[in-house]
Write a protein that holds these residues in place. Structure first.
Motif, PDB file in Angstrom:
ATOM      1  N   SER A  46       0.812  -1.217   0.000  1.00 16.85           N
ATOM      2  CA  SER A  46       0.000   0.000   0.000  1.00 16.85           C
ATOM      3  C   SER A  46       0.847   1.270   0.000  1.00 16.85           C
ATOM      4  O   SER A  46       0.319   2.348   0.104  1.00 16.85           O
ATOM      5  N   ASN A  47       2.148   1.131  -0.094  1.00 20.15           N
ATOM      6  CA  ASN A  47       3.143   2.202  -0.022  1.00 20.15           C
ATOM      7  C   ASN A  47       3.021   3.159   1.175  1.00 20.15           C
ATOM      8  O   ASN A  47       3.495   4.289   1.140  1.00 20.15           O
ATOM      9  N   ILE A  48       2.419   2.680   2.263  1.00 18.10           N
ATOM     10  CA  ILE A  48       2.492   3.457   3.503  1.00 18.10           C
ATOM     11  C   ILE A  48       3.745   3.053   4.290  1.00 18.10           C
ATOM     12  O   ILE A  48       4.222   3.795   5.131  1.00 18.10           O
ATOM     13  N   TRP A  49       4.281   1.873   3.982  1.00 11.95           N
ATOM     14  CA  TRP A  49       5.460   1.377   4.702  1.00 11.95           C
ATOM     15  C   TRP A  49       6.726   1.534   3.877  1.00 11.95           C
ATOM     16  O   TRP A  49       6.752   1.233   2.691  1.00 11.95           O
ATOM     17  N   GLU A  50       7.763   1.977   4.555  1.00 16.37           N
ATOM     18  CA  GLU A  50       9.076   2.129   3.944  1.00 16.37           C
ATOM     19  C   GLU A  50       9.968   1.012   4.498  1.00 16.37           C
ATOM     20  O   GLU A  50      10.043   0.838   5.714  1.00 16.37           O
ATOM     21  N   LEU A  51      10.604   0.264   3.600  1.00 13.58           N
ATOM     22  CA  LEU A  51      11.476  -0.824   4.048  1.00 13.58           C
ATOM     23  C   LEU A  51      12.732  -0.251   4.697  1.00 13.58           C
ATOM     24  O   LEU A  51      13.462   0.523   4.101  1.00 13.58           O
ATOM     25  N   LEU A  52      12.943  -0.643   5.950  1.00 16.20           N
ATOM     26  CA  LEU A  52      14.061  -0.096   6.725  1.00 16.20           C
ATOM     27  C   LEU A  52      15.260  -1.038   6.680  1.00 16.20           C
ATOM     28  O   LEU A  52      16.411  -0.610   6.647  1.00 16.20           O
ATOM     29  N   ALA A  53      14.964  -2.333   6.706  1.00 18.08           N
ATOM     30  CA  ALA A  53      16.027  -3.335   6.694  1.00 18.08           C
ATOM     31  C   ALA A  53      15.457  -4.677   6.260  1.00 18.08           C
ATOM     32  O   ALA A  53      14.289  -4.959   6.514  1.00 18.08           O
ATOM     33  N   ALA A  54      16.290  -5.471   5.596  1.00 17.10           N
ATOM     34  CA  ALA A  54      15.885  -6.826   5.197  1.00 17.10           C
ATOM     35  C   ALA A  54      17.082  -7.742   5.353  1.00 17.10           C
ATOM     36  O   ALA A  54      18.219  -7.351   5.086  1.00 17.10           O
ATOM     37  N   ASP A  55      16.808  -8.956   5.822  1.00 15.63           N
ATOM     38  CA  ASP A  55      17.882  -9.929   6.023  1.00 15.63           C
ATOM     39  C   ASP A  55      17.240 -11.311   5.959  1.00 15.63           C
ATOM     40  O   ASP A  55      16.537 -11.713   6.886  1.00 15.63           O
ATOM     41  N   GLY A  56      17.442 -12.022   4.855  1.00 12.06           N
ATOM     42  CA  GLY A  56      16.784 -13.313   4.685  1.00 12.06           C
ATOM     43  C   GLY A  56      15.281 -13.140   4.706  1.00 12.06           C
ATOM     44  O   GLY A  56      14.729 -12.323   3.965  1.00 12.06           O
ATOM     45  N   GLU A  57      14.616 -13.875   5.574  1.00 16.60           N
ATOM     46  CA  GLU A  57      13.150 -13.810   5.675  1.00 16.60           C
ATOM     47  C   GLU A  57      12.669 -12.587   6.459  1.00 16.60           C
ATOM     48  O   GLU A  57      11.481 -12.303   6.494  1.00 16.60           O
ATOM     49  N   MET A  58      13.612 -11.894   7.114  1.00 20.11           N
ATOM     50  CA  MET A  58      13.222 -10.774   7.973  1.00 20.11           C
ATOM     51  C   MET A  58      13.085  -9.461   7.186  1.00 20.11           C
ATOM     52  O   MET A  58      13.977  -9.102   6.414  1.00 20.11           O
ATOM     53  N   LYS A  59      11.964  -8.787   7.401  1.00 17.26           N
ATOM     54  CA  LYS A  59      11.775  -7.475   6.786  1.00 17.26           C
ATOM     55  C   LYS A  59      11.258  -6.500   7.848  1.00 17.26           C
ATOM     56  O   LYS A  59      10.288  -6.802   8.547  1.00 17.26           O
ATOM     57  N   VAL A  60      11.916  -5.352   7.951  1.00 14.79           N
ATOM     58  CA  VAL A  60      11.541  -4.350   8.947  1.00 14.79           C
ATOM     59  C   VAL A  60      11.113  -3.079   8.230  1.00 14.79           C
ATOM     60  O   VAL A  60      11.865  -2.554   7.402  1.00 14.79           O
ATOM     61  N   TYR A  61       9.893  -2.626   8.541  1.00 18.17           N
ATOM     62  CA  TYR A  61       9.341  -1.443   7.881  1.00 18.17           C
ATOM     63  C   TYR A  61       9.059  -0.345   8.900  1.00 18.17           C
ATOM     64  O   TYR A  61       8.803  -0.625  10.073  1.00 18.17           O
ATOM     65  N   ARG A  62       9.057   0.894   8.430  1.00 21.54           N
ATOM     66  CA  ARG A  62       8.640   1.987   9.296  1.00 21.54           C
ATOM     67  C   ARG A  62       7.809   2.991   8.497  1.00 21.54           C
ATOM     68  O   ARG A  62       7.812   2.990   7.263  1.00 21.54           O
ATOM     69  N   ARG A  63       7.075   3.805   9.244  1.00 20.70           N
ATOM     70  CA  ARG A  63       6.297   4.901   8.671  1.00 20.70           C
ATOM     71  C   ARG A  63       6.765   6.147   9.400  1.00 20.70           C
ATOM     72  O   ARG A  63       6.679   6.212  10.625  1.00 20.70           O
ATOM     73  N   GLU A  64       7.318   7.116   8.657  1.00 23.68           N
ATOM     74  CA  GLU A  64       7.814   8.320   9.326  1.00 23.68           C
ATOM     75  C   GLU A  64       6.656   9.154   9.841  1.00 23.68           C
ATOM     76  O   GLU A  64       5.732   9.480   9.098  1.00 23.68           O
ATOM     77  N   LEU A  65       6.683   9.465  11.130  1.00 25.91           N
ATOM     78  CA  LEU A  65       5.618  10.236  11.757  1.00 25.91           C
ATOM     79  C   LEU A  65       6.212  11.088  12.873  1.00 25.91           C
ATOM     80  O   LEU A  65       6.904  10.583  13.754  1.00 25.91           O
ATOM     81  N   GLU A  66       5.948  12.403  12.785  1.00 24.25           N
ATOM     82  CA  GLU A  66       6.428  13.303  13.838  1.00 24.25           C
ATOM     83  C   GLU A  66       5.283  14.143  14.362  1.00 24.25           C
ATOM     84  O   GLU A  66       4.405  14.545  13.608  1.00 24.25           O
ATOM     85  N   GLU A  67       5.296  14.386  15.672  1.00 29.81           N
ATOM     86  CA  GLU A  67       4.303  15.263  16.280  1.00 29.81           C
ATOM     87  C   GLU A  67       5.047  16.266  17.146  1.00 29.81           C
ATOM     88  O   GLU A  67       5.745  15.857  18.085  1.00 29.81           O
ATOM     89  N   ASN A  68       4.919  17.542  16.838  1.00 29.14           N
ATOM     90  CA  ASN A  68       5.640  18.595  17.561  1.00 29.14           C
ATOM     91  C   ASN A  68       7.141  18.304  17.653  1.00 29.14           C
ATOM     92  O   ASN A  68       7.757  18.493  18.698  1.00 29.14           O
TER      93      ASN A  68
END
Ligand code: 14H
Length: 258
Positions: A46-68
């Motif tokens: 859905s392109n809300i998630w940005e891939l932060l890291a991948a290693d084999g079967e592992m995938k780590v995503y984040r969504r940049e969000l800041e408040e104040n």
């Protein structure tokens, strides 16, 4: 409604027993149901998630969000681990007796209260992230199984760590209290299930544990965004790799915890 507790020490034979209600029962029920409803939705296209890291079967995503100016980036990771069950992965994540063996981001972990056999309250001090003030957290940690409709399947398992307050953990300056809502959800796949008459005869090599890990952390006060994001990018993949390896090593020679 029949709730089943998930508590057993690492050395005892699994035991199922109902858990009495307590002051956080309703909140826990609500938060657990939210995680089960939303975290397992496959929304990675859905392109809300940005891939932060991948290693084999592992995938780590984040969504940049800041408040104040405070970084609140939601994090979501998936992993697939061979030879372990969801019960085993969740148990080792939840059990305070083994936490410091796999946790690399804490200075200390203190259990404040056992609300029931499946819910503990902790005060943890996180390793300081230079140049920000040190953070601590106070949270309930709940483990439970989620039964599947098909009796040939193993139960799913979930652990939720959710911030709370506790009389035994007042905020002591200059420490800053961070807030979090974290869940680890595990689903176990059994390869060649039809070859085995019952679940207890399935060998370890036929197990695959599908892991979903979500974390929403509020640092509770200003901390440099670039530093925080660098720490998250380094620490979440490291945690997932180290923790899952830890569970594989620990369970290799033990009977399967179904
Ligand atoms: O999930 C992880 N650890 C558990 C068990 O110790 C605790 C965690 C948690 C975090 C925050 C509040 C409550 C509960 O669920 C592994 C986390 C590894 C990655 C950590 C990344 C740094 C988090 C720093 C938190 C302070 C924010 C400045």
């Amino acid at each position: 409604e029949r709730r089943v507790a998930a508590f057993e020490s690492l050395t005892k034979i699994p035991e199922l027993k109902p858990v009495p209600r307590h002051r956080l029962s309703d909140e826990i029920e609500k938060i657990v149901q939210e995680h089960l409803k939303f975290d397992l939705v496959d929304d990675f296209n859905s392109n809300i998630w940005e891939l932060l890291a991948a290693d084999g079967e592992m995938k780590v995503y984040r969504r940049e969000l800041e408040e104040n100016g405070i970084v609140l980036d939601p994090l979501k990771a998936v992993h697939s681990v061979k030879g372990v069950t969801g019960h085993e992965v969740c148990k080792y994540f939840w059990d305070p007796a083994v936490r410091m063996e796999w946790e690399g981001t804490l200075d200390s972990s203190r259990m404040l209260e056992a609300l029931s056999d499946d819910t503990l309250i902790f005060n943890q001090v996180h390793k300081r992230v230079w140049p920000a003030a040190q953070r601590d957290t106070c949270f309930w940690s709940h483990i439970r199984s989620v039964s599947k409709e098909n009796k040939n399947d193993l139960d799913d398992w979930i652990v939720v760590n959710y911030s709370t307050t506790h009389d035994s953990a007042p905020i002591k300056e200059p420490m800053i209290r961070a807030w979090a809502n974290v869940a680890l959800i595990c689903s176990t796949i059994i390869l060649n299930r039809d070859k085995y008459a019952d679940l207890s005869s399935v060998p370890r090599e036929n197990l695959v544990c599908k892991i979903t890990y979500v974390a929403q952390v509020n640092p509770g006060g200003w901390a440099p965004a670039n530093v925080l994001r660098a720490v998250y990018k380094r620490e979440y993949p490291k945690f997932l790799k180290r923790f899952t390896q830890y569970v594989m090593d620990k369970t290799k020679k033990l009977p399967i915890l179904l």
